[in-house]
Write a protein that holds these residues in place. Structure first.
Motif, PDB file in Angstrom:
ATOM      1  N   ARG A  71      11.867 -49.116  20.232  1.00 19.40           N
ATOM      2  CA  ARG A  71      11.679 -48.915  21.669  1.00 19.40           C
ATOM      3  C   ARG A  71      12.987 -48.406  22.263  1.00 19.40           C
ATOM      4  O   ARG A  71      14.049 -48.952  22.006  1.00 19.40           O
ATOM      5  CB  ARG A  71      11.270 -50.197  22.362  1.00 19.40           C
ATOM      6  N   TYR A  73      14.687 -47.329  26.012  1.00 15.92           N
ATOM      7  CA  TYR A  73      14.561 -47.359  27.469  1.00 15.92           C
ATOM      8  C   TYR A  73      15.459 -46.276  28.056  1.00 15.92           C
ATOM      9  O   TYR A  73      16.585 -46.075  27.602  1.00 15.92           O
ATOM     10  CB  TYR A  73      14.991 -48.711  28.036  1.00 15.92           C
ATOM     11  N   TYR A  90      20.320 -54.327  23.187  1.00 11.83           N
ATOM     12  CA  TYR A  90      20.231 -52.883  23.345  1.00 11.83           C
ATOM     13  C   TYR A  90      21.630 -52.359  23.632  1.00 11.83           C
ATOM     14  O   TYR A  90      22.471 -53.068  24.180  1.00 11.83           O
ATOM     15  CB  TYR A  90      19.283 -52.515  24.507  1.00 11.83           C
ATOM     16  N   ASP A 108      16.504 -57.543  28.294  1.00 11.28           N
ATOM     17  CA  ASP A 108      16.116 -57.222  29.677  1.00 11.28           C
ATOM     18  C   ASP A 108      17.090 -56.222  30.315  1.00 11.28           C
ATOM     19  O   ASP A 108      17.036 -55.982  31.515  1.00 11.28           O
ATOM     20  CB  ASP A 108      16.021 -58.495  30.514  1.00 11.28           C
ATOM     21  N   TYR A 131      17.731 -37.705  27.488  1.00 13.74           N
ATOM     22  CA  TYR A 131      16.297 -37.832  27.252  1.00 13.74           C
ATOM     23  C   TYR A 131      15.652 -36.507  27.616  1.00 13.74           C
ATOM     24  O   TYR A 131      15.742 -36.033  28.743  1.00 13.74           O
ATOM     25  CB  TYR A 131      15.741 -38.975  28.103  1.00 13.74           C
ATOM     26  N   SER A 134       9.229 -37.490  25.434  1.00 14.39           N
ATOM     27  CA  SER A 134       8.894 -38.711  24.692  1.00 14.39           C
ATOM     28  C   SER A 134       9.117 -38.572  23.180  1.00 14.39           C
ATOM     29  O   SER A 134       9.095 -39.563  22.462  1.00 14.39           O
ATOM     30  CB  SER A 134       7.441 -39.102  24.966  1.00 14.39           C
ATOM     31  N   GLN A 161       8.790 -45.882  20.678  1.00 13.91           N
ATOM     32  CA  GLN A 161       8.209 -45.708  22.009  1.00 13.91           C
ATOM     33  C   GLN A 161       9.327 -45.569  23.038  1.00 13.91           C
ATOM     34  O   GLN A 161      10.324 -46.285  22.995  1.00 13.91           O
ATOM     35  CB  GLN A 161       7.344 -46.917  22.349  1.00 13.91           C
ATOM     36  N   VAL A 162       9.163 -44.639  23.969  1.00 18.50           N
ATOM     37  CA  VAL A 162      10.145 -44.416  25.022  1.00 18.50           C
ATOM     38  C   VAL A 162       9.573 -44.871  26.346  1.00 18.50           C
ATOM     39  O   VAL A 162       8.456 -44.499  26.725  1.00 18.50           O
ATOM     40  CB  VAL A 162      10.530 -42.928  25.112  1.00 18.50           C
ATOM     41  N   THR A 163      10.341 -45.721  27.045  1.00 20.92           N
ATOM     42  CA  THR A 163       9.933 -46.203  28.363  1.00 20.92           C
ATOM     43  C   THR A 163      10.930 -45.685  29.387  1.00 20.92           C
ATOM     44  O   THR A 163      12.132 -45.969  29.281  1.00 20.92           O
ATOM     45  CB  THR A 163       9.898 -47.741  28.403  1.00 20.92           C
ATOM     46  N   VAL A 164      10.471 -44.923  30.356  1.00 15.34           N
ATOM     47  CA  VAL A 164      11.340 -44.353  31.388  1.00 15.34           C
ATOM     48  C   VAL A 164      11.197 -45.199  32.650  1.00 15.34           C
ATOM     49  O   VAL A 164      10.090 -45.401  33.151  1.00 15.34           O
ATOM     50  CB  VAL A 164      10.980 -42.884  31.673  1.00 15.34           C
ATOM     51  N   ILE A 165      12.337 -45.685  33.166  1.00  6.69           N
ATOM     52  CA  ILE A 165      12.364 -46.487  34.389  1.00  6.69           C
ATOM     53  C   ILE A 165      13.260 -45.773  35.372  1.00  6.69           C
ATOM     54  O   ILE A 165      14.430 -45.518  35.109  1.00  6.69           O
ATOM     55  CB  ILE A 165      12.903 -47.911  34.110  1.00  6.69           C
ATOM     56  N   ASN A 166      12.716 -45.403  36.533  1.00  4.63           N
ATOM     57  CA  ASN A 166      13.511 -44.713  37.547  1.00  4.63           C
ATOM     58  C   ASN A 166      13.955 -45.609  38.642  1.00  4.63           C
ATOM     59  O   ASN A 166      13.504 -46.507  39.112  1.00  4.63           O
ATOM     60  CB  ASN A 166      12.752 -43.529  38.120  1.00  4.63           C
TER      61      ASN A 166
END
Length: 166
Positions: A71, A73, A90, A108, A131, A134, A161-166
């Protein structure tokens, strides 16, 4: 008797001495120039090897971490990669005063406190983990060693898996 005295008086004339000193100076100058040229070549080669070694080391380490991360982020442009040694942490990377740092965070993405930041490499001119989408993360590293600079830009395929948080 005079002829015997003349034959006993063997030696160098002033002209012969000056010519031999001149020739010796030329030979010593050529030898010095040769050693100086060889040493300069060695220094240039050493700078090239050192900068390429640094690029290779960083590239392999980061590519290995990106490929082995299940994963990833992306928070406001910063890419967080799962730590290989301790998967509950991370890592994200920052460049400050030509020194590349790795900072560990909890899962977290909050700072773990004292000891979270460690130096990875120095004499880094530019460093970006970008980035793209994906499936792709772009790695850009530019290092300097003396007068030499080396640059690497590489697209790395993301397996996790890539999770993008803006």
């Amino acid at each position: 008797m005079d002829s015997n005295i003349r034959t006993l008086n063997k030696g160098f004339t002033l002209i012969e001495l000056i010519i031999s000193l001149f020739l010796m100076t030329l030979i010593l100058g050529a030898v010095f120039y040769h050693f100086h040229f060889q040493y300069s070549s060695y220094e240039n080669l050493y700078e090239d090897i050192t900068s390429m070694e640094k690029l290779r080391f960083l590239s392999i380490q980061l590519e290995k971490q990106i490929c082995n991360t299940s994963r990833i982020y992306v928070v406001e442009g910063t890419v967080y990669l799962r730590d290989i040694e301790t998967p509950e942490y991370y890592n994200y990377y920052t460049l400050t005063n030509k020194i590349l740092y790795k900072t560990k965070t909890h899962s977290d993405l909050k700072d773990i406190g004292l000891g979270s930041k460690s130096q990875i490499a120095n004499k880094i001119e530019n460093f970006f983990i970008t980035y793209i989408d994906s499936k792709t993360i772009q790695l850009t590293i530019e290092v300097s060693e003396g007068e030499k600079k080396a640059r690497l830009q590489k697209d790395i395929s993301v397996l996790g898996q890539v999770t993008v948080i803006n």
